[in-house]
Design a protein around this motif. Structure first.
Motif: not given
Length: 226
Positions: A6, A9, A178, A187, A189, A193-195
């Motif tokens: 996964r 960033e 973001y 961040v 990914h 979904e992006t958290h």
């Protein structure tokens, strides 16, 4: 073949001690969790301007708390954080623009050295109270991280080029998109979904999102020179 890593960033600025904490913990966990850690040199000043936020040290009560907080976190994470003697000059006047442009150039040309050069710059400003704005200091940090003086000098000459300036600007703008209002920002990914997680105290939540085990801020590797 195992599962695909996964992507995480980490947006950071070496002017931010909390960024250093998140950086070290994620660098330790990248060999424990199934993640691909993408380091993103970012300019904290740009994020603060865009979001309308201000450094915690500008608020008296936060400034007092910050010293105590970082002292305890330094011990807990085994990261040697020590406040610069002339804190306001170092953090609020000198800033980190040249250093972050240099790290941007490192990422563009020698990404394999980005982690080590970033750590050396943090060591200078947040552990040894040394300058990170003057060229000799930046060159010394790069050389200590394993870069040849010729490589470091070449990158330093590029910090004022449009390519480097624009890349740092684009990375900072990406963090803002973001939802960043300070640093560090992680961040994640994950499938569709992006958290976005702010700060160095959301890593347990990050483990939850990844479905990984959180073991606290595991100690640095035996050969890590912190």
């Amino acid at each position: 073949m195992g599962p695909v890593p996964r992507t995480l960033e980490l947006f950071y600025d070496v002017l931010s001690p909390y960024s250093w904490l998140a950086f070290e913990v994620l660098c330790r966990y990248k060999n424990i969790w199934n993640i691909s850690l993408q380091l993103q040199p970012t300019l904290i000043g740009g994020i603060l301007r865009e979001s309308g936020n201000q450094p915690p040290a500008m608020l008296p009560h936060k400034a007092v708390y910050m010293r105590s907080d970082l002292r305890l976190l330094s011990q807990h994470h085994q990261v040697p954080i020590h406040f610069p003697k002339d804190f306001f000059s170092v953090i609020l006047k000198k800033g980190s623009l040249t250093a972050m442009r240099f790290l941007t150039a490192v990422k563009m040309e020698h990404p394999e050295l980005l982690e080590k050069v970033s750590r050396e710059l943090w060591m200078r400003v947040w552990s040894r109270d040394e300058d990170i704005t003057e060229p000799p200091s930046i060159l010394a940090a790069a050389e200590k991280a394993g870069m040849s003086m010729e490589q470091a000098q070449e990158l330093l000459e590029r910090v004022s080029t449009p390519q480097v300036k624009n890349q740092l600007k684009e990375t900072t703008e990406a963090a803002c998109k973001y939802g960043a209002f300070g640093l560090p920002v992680t961040v994640a990914h994950l499938q569709d979904e992006t958290h976005m997680l702010f700060g160095s105290d959301r890593l347990e939540l990050l483990a939850h999102l990844l479905g990984e085990k959180w073991m606290g801020p595991v100690p640095p590797a035996v050969n890590a020179k912190l």
